[in-house]
Design an enzyme around this catalytic site. Structure first.
Site, PDB file in Angstrom:
ATOM      1  N   HIS A  87       0.843  -1.205   0.000  1.00 33.42           N
ATOM      2  CA  HIS A  87       0.000   0.000   0.000  1.00 33.42           C
ATOM      3  C   HIS A  87       0.877   1.254   0.000  1.00 33.42           C
ATOM      4  O   HIS A  87       0.578   2.237  -0.681  1.00 33.42           O
ATOM      5  CB  HIS A  87      -0.867   0.050   1.265  1.00 33.42           C
ATOM      6  CG  HIS A  87      -1.840  -1.084   1.407  1.00 33.42           C
ATOM      7  ND1 HIS A  87      -1.754  -2.009   2.411  1.00 33.42           N
ATOM      8  CD2 HIS A  87      -2.935  -1.423   0.676  1.00 33.42           C
ATOM      9  CE1 HIS A  87      -2.757  -2.869   2.314  1.00 33.42           C
ATOM     10  NE2 HIS A  87      -3.487  -2.540   1.269  1.00 33.42           N
ATOM     11  N   GLN A  95     -18.198  -6.014  -1.041  1.00 37.93           N
ATOM     12  CA  GLN A  95     -17.335  -6.776  -1.940  1.00 37.93           C
ATOM     13  C   GLN A  95     -16.926  -8.126  -1.363  1.00 37.93           C
ATOM     14  O   GLN A  95     -16.163  -8.868  -1.976  1.00 37.93           O
ATOM     15  CB  GLN A  95     -16.105  -5.968  -2.350  1.00 37.93           C
ATOM     16  CG  GLN A  95     -15.065  -5.764  -1.271  1.00 37.93           C
ATOM     17  CD  GLN A  95     -13.998  -4.791  -1.728  1.00 37.93           C
ATOM     18  OE1 GLN A  95     -14.234  -3.592  -1.860  1.00 37.93           O
ATOM     19  NE2 GLN A  95     -12.803  -5.295  -1.988  1.00 37.93           N
ATOM     20  N   GLY A 118      -2.835  -1.617  -7.255  1.00 41.74           N
ATOM     21  CA  GLY A 118      -1.727  -2.563  -7.336  1.00 41.74           C
ATOM     22  C   GLY A 118      -1.954  -3.620  -8.405  1.00 41.74           C
ATOM     23  O   GLY A 118      -3.071  -4.118  -8.564  1.00 41.74           O
ATOM     24  N   GLN A 172      -8.817  -6.717 -10.916  1.00 37.36           N
ATOM     25  CA  GLN A 172      -9.481  -5.529 -10.357  1.00 37.36           C
ATOM     26  C   GLN A 172      -9.081  -4.280 -11.159  1.00 37.36           C
ATOM     27  O   GLN A 172      -9.899  -3.382 -11.374  1.00 37.36           O
ATOM     28  CB  GLN A 172      -9.096  -5.359  -8.890  1.00 37.36           C
ATOM     29  CG  GLN A 172      -9.591  -4.074  -8.272  1.00 37.36           C
ATOM     30  CD  GLN A 172      -9.383  -4.054  -6.765  1.00 37.36           C
ATOM     31  OE1 GLN A 172     -10.209  -4.512  -6.018  1.00 37.36           O
ATOM     32  NE2 GLN A 172      -8.252  -3.508  -6.336  1.00 37.36           N
ATOM     33  N   SER A 229       0.232  -8.830   1.467  1.00 37.66           N
ATOM     34  CA  SER A 229      -1.230  -8.749   1.508  1.00 37.66           C
ATOM     35  C   SER A 229      -1.649  -8.563   2.953  1.00 37.66           C
ATOM     36  O   SER A 229      -1.019  -9.132   3.860  1.00 37.66           O
ATOM     37  CB  SER A 229      -1.826 -10.056   0.958  1.00 37.66           C
ATOM     38  OG  SER A 229      -3.188 -10.161   1.326  1.00 37.66           O
ATOM     39  N   SER A 230      -2.714  -7.799   3.156  1.00 32.55           N
ATOM     40  CA  SER A 230      -3.226  -7.641   4.527  1.00 32.55           C
ATOM     41  C   SER A 230      -3.598  -8.995   5.103  1.00 32.55           C
ATOM     42  O   SER A 230      -3.474  -9.238   6.303  1.00 32.55           O
ATOM     43  CB  SER A 230      -4.453  -6.733   4.530  1.00 32.55           C
ATOM     44  OG  SER A 230      -4.149  -5.506   3.913  1.00 32.55           O
ATOM     45  N   ARG A 231      -4.054  -9.893   4.234  1.00 28.59           N
ATOM     46  CA  ARG A 231      -4.473 -11.218   4.704  1.00 28.59           C
ATOM     47  C   ARG A 231      -3.300 -12.050   5.223  1.00 28.59           C
ATOM     48  O   ARG A 231      -3.511 -13.010   5.968  1.00 28.59           O
ATOM     49  CB  ARG A 231      -5.187 -11.971   3.576  1.00 28.59           C
ATOM     50  CG  ARG A 231      -6.565 -11.423   3.272  1.00 28.59           C
ATOM     51  CD  ARG A 231      -7.301 -12.338   2.295  1.00 28.59           C
ATOM     52  NE  ARG A 231      -8.710 -12.015   2.208  1.00 28.59           N
ATOM     53  CZ  ARG A 231      -9.225 -11.110   1.399  1.00 28.59           C
ATOM     54  NH1 ARG A 231      -8.437 -10.413   0.609  1.00 28.59           N
ATOM     55  NH2 ARG A 231     -10.523 -10.877   1.383  1.00 28.59           N
TER      56      ARG A 231
HETATM   57  P1  AMP Z   1      -6.518  -3.671  -0.401  1.00 32.18           P
HETATM   58  O1  AMP Z   1      -6.343  -2.919   0.873  1.00 32.18           O
HETATM   59  O2  AMP Z   1      -6.099  -5.097  -0.315  1.00 32.18           O
HETATM   60  O3  AMP Z   1      -7.880  -3.468  -1.020  1.00 32.18           O
HETATM   61  O4  AMP Z   1      -5.498  -3.020  -1.418  1.00 32.18           O
HETATM   62  C1  AMP Z   1      -5.517  -1.660  -1.714  1.00 32.18           C
HETATM   63  C2  AMP Z   1      -4.643  -1.411  -2.912  1.00 32.18           C
HETATM   64  O5  AMP Z   1      -3.305  -1.829  -2.613  1.00 32.18           O
HETATM   65  C3  AMP Z   1      -5.096  -2.219  -4.139  1.00 32.18           C
HETATM   66  O6  AMP Z   1      -4.963  -1.420  -5.290  1.00 32.18           O
HETATM   67  C4  AMP Z   1      -4.126  -3.374  -4.146  1.00 32.18           C
HETATM   68  O7  AMP Z   1      -3.918  -3.911  -5.431  1.00 32.18           O
HETATM   69  C5  AMP Z   1      -2.860  -2.698  -3.633  1.00 32.18           C
HETATM   70  N1  AMP Z   1      -1.941  -3.712  -3.101  1.00 32.18           N
HETATM   71  C6  AMP Z   1      -2.240  -4.697  -2.214  1.00 32.18           C
HETATM   72  N2  AMP Z   1      -1.156  -5.479  -2.009  1.00 32.18           N
HETATM   73  C7  AMP Z   1      -0.164  -4.974  -2.776  1.00 32.18           C
HETATM   74  C8  AMP Z   1       1.199  -5.348  -3.012  1.00 32.18           C
HETATM   75  N3  AMP Z   1       1.756  -6.392  -2.419  1.00 32.18           N
HETATM   76  N4  AMP Z   1       1.928  -4.590  -3.862  1.00 32.18           N
HETATM   77  C9  AMP Z   1       1.369  -3.513  -4.483  1.00 32.18           C
HETATM   78  N5  AMP Z   1       0.103  -3.115  -4.305  1.00 32.18           N
HETATM   79  C10 AMP Z   1      -0.662  -3.835  -3.475  1.00 32.18           C
END
Ligand code: AMP
Length: 284
Positions: A37, A61, A149, A155, A187-189
Site C-alpha cells: 500500500h 465486496q 496494485g 481488479q 497482503s493484509s491477509r
Molecule cells: P486492499 O487494501 O487489499 O484493497 O489493497 C488496496 C490497494 O493496494 C489495491 O490497489 C491493491 O492492489 C494494492 N496492493 C495490495 N497489495 C499490494 C502489493 N503487495 N503490492 C502492491 N500493491 C498492493
C-alpha cells in the site's frame, strides 16, 4: 495529516484544494496497511500535490461473511504508517456514512466477461461491490489519478472499465506488486498466516515463475500451466482454487502465446484457511 470520517467535510476540503489548483492522487485501500500500500502512496505523493488514502473495509465486496469478519483492522497503526510517508489526507468513513440505506436494496454492477472468469467466477458479487464502492469514492474524491496494485490485476481491468463507462475524470495508475524476499506478495491477509504458512504461501509465487519460465521456453499455455499445478501438488496444505494463463487484455485463454501477446499467470489458493491471490505478467 488531516483525517476525515465524514463525506461532506472531505468534499469541502478537497474543493478548496482544487480551487488552489492542487492535483490529487488517490489510493483506495481496506487498511491493515503494508509496504505494498505504501508504495502506491509514495507514487501518489510523488506525482501529485496531495496524496489521499481511504481506509474502508467495504462489506459489499465480500462474498463470504467469515472473510469479512476476520479481515484485519488496525486503524491506529495505519495512521502512523500514513504519517511516515507524508500522506496528506486519510478518509476512514463508517458503514453508515458509505451505505446510509437498507443494504438489501443496494444496487449491483456487472462487468461482463470479467465477472465470469477467475476472481469474478470464484467470488460472485465481488466486483459488483468493488465497482459500487469505487464509484462512490471516485465521486467523492474526484482525484486526478487513482493508484491500484498489479497484485489485484483483474481488479485493475474492472476499475479501467468503470472509469471508461462512467466517464470518471480520473486516470488509473497501476503499480507493481511488492513482495517479501521469498517472493510472497504482500497482503493484509498475510497477517492471518503463521510463519510456517507464510513460507508455504511463497510457493505460489514459485509456481507462477515456473509457468512463466515454461512459457518463455516456448511451451503451450496449457502445458506451462500444468507445470505450475504439478509443482504445487506436493504441498497438500495448499488448496489451489485456480492457476490460469490468460490474455492480459481480456482474461480469456490466450489463443497464441507469442512474445507479442502479454499474458498473465494468475492464481488463487487457500493456505491455513486464508484466501491468497497473485499473478505475474509474461512477455511484458
Ligand atoms: P486492499 O487494501 O487489499 O484493497 O489493497 C488496496 C490497494 O493496494 C489495491 O490497489 C491493491 O492492489 C494494492 N496492493 C495490495 N497489495 C499490494 C502489493 N503487495 N503490492 C502492491 N500493491 C498492493
Amino acid at each position: 495529516m488531516q483525517i476525515f470520517e465524514n463525506i461532506k467535510s472531505l468534499q469541502i476540503f478537497l474543493s478548496e484544494q482544487r480551487q488552489k489548483n492542487r492535483s490529487v492522487g488517490f489510493v483506495p485501500t481496506m487498511g491493515a496497511l503494508h509496504s505494498g500500500h505504501l508504495s502506491l502512496l509514495k507514487q501518489a505523493k510523488n506525482e501529485n500535490d496531495l496524496a489521499i488514502c481511504s481506509v474502508y473495509v467495504n462489506p459489499t465486496q465480500f462474498n463470504n461473511t467469515d472473510d469479512l469478519e476476520k479481515y484485519p483492522r488496525n486503524l491506529n497503526l495505519d495512521k502512523n504508517l500514513l504519517e511516515n510517508v507524508n500522506c496528506d489526507v486519510l478518509f476512514c468513513p463508517t458503514n453508515e456514512e458509505m451505505y446510509p440505506y437498507e443494504r438489501a436494496n443496494g444496487m449491483a454492477m456487472s462487468f461482463g466477461r470479467l465477472d465470469q472468469v477467475l476472481e469474478g467466477k470464484f467470488r460472485p458479487g465481488h466486483f459488483s461491490g468493488v465497482g459500487l464502492v469505487l464509484s462512490k469514492l471516485f465521486h467523492i474524491v474526484q482525484a486526478d489519478k487513482a493508484y491500484f496494485g498489479q497484485k489485484d490485476l483483474q481488479q485493475c481491468s474492472v476499475v479501467q472499465k468503470l472509469v471508461d463507462e462512467l466517464f470518471f475524470d480520473t486516470q488509473l495508475v497501476v503499480v507493481p506488486t511488492v513482495r517479501e524476499d521469498n517472493g510472497l506478495a504482500l497482503s493484509s491477509r498475510n497477517e492471518r498466516l503463521s510463519s510456517e504458512g507464510k513460507k508455504l504461501a511463497a510457493n505460489l509465487y514459485q509456481a507462477l515463475q515456473k509457468v512463466s519460465d515454461a512459457l518463455q521456453r516456448g511451451k503451450a499455455p496449457e502445458q506451462a500451466r500444468q507445470e505450475g499445478v504439478d509443482s504445487l501438488s506436493k504441498y497438500s496444505e495448499i488448496e489451489l482454487e485456480y492457476l490460469e494463463v490468460v490474455d492480459k487484455r481480456n482474461f480469456m485463454p490466450p489463443t497464441d502465446a507469442t512474445p507479442q501477446v502479454e499474458v498473465a499467470v494468475c492464481t488463487a489458493a487457500y493456505v491455513e484457511g486464508v484466501r491468497l491471490i497473485d499473478n505475474i505478467l509474461v512477455f511484458s
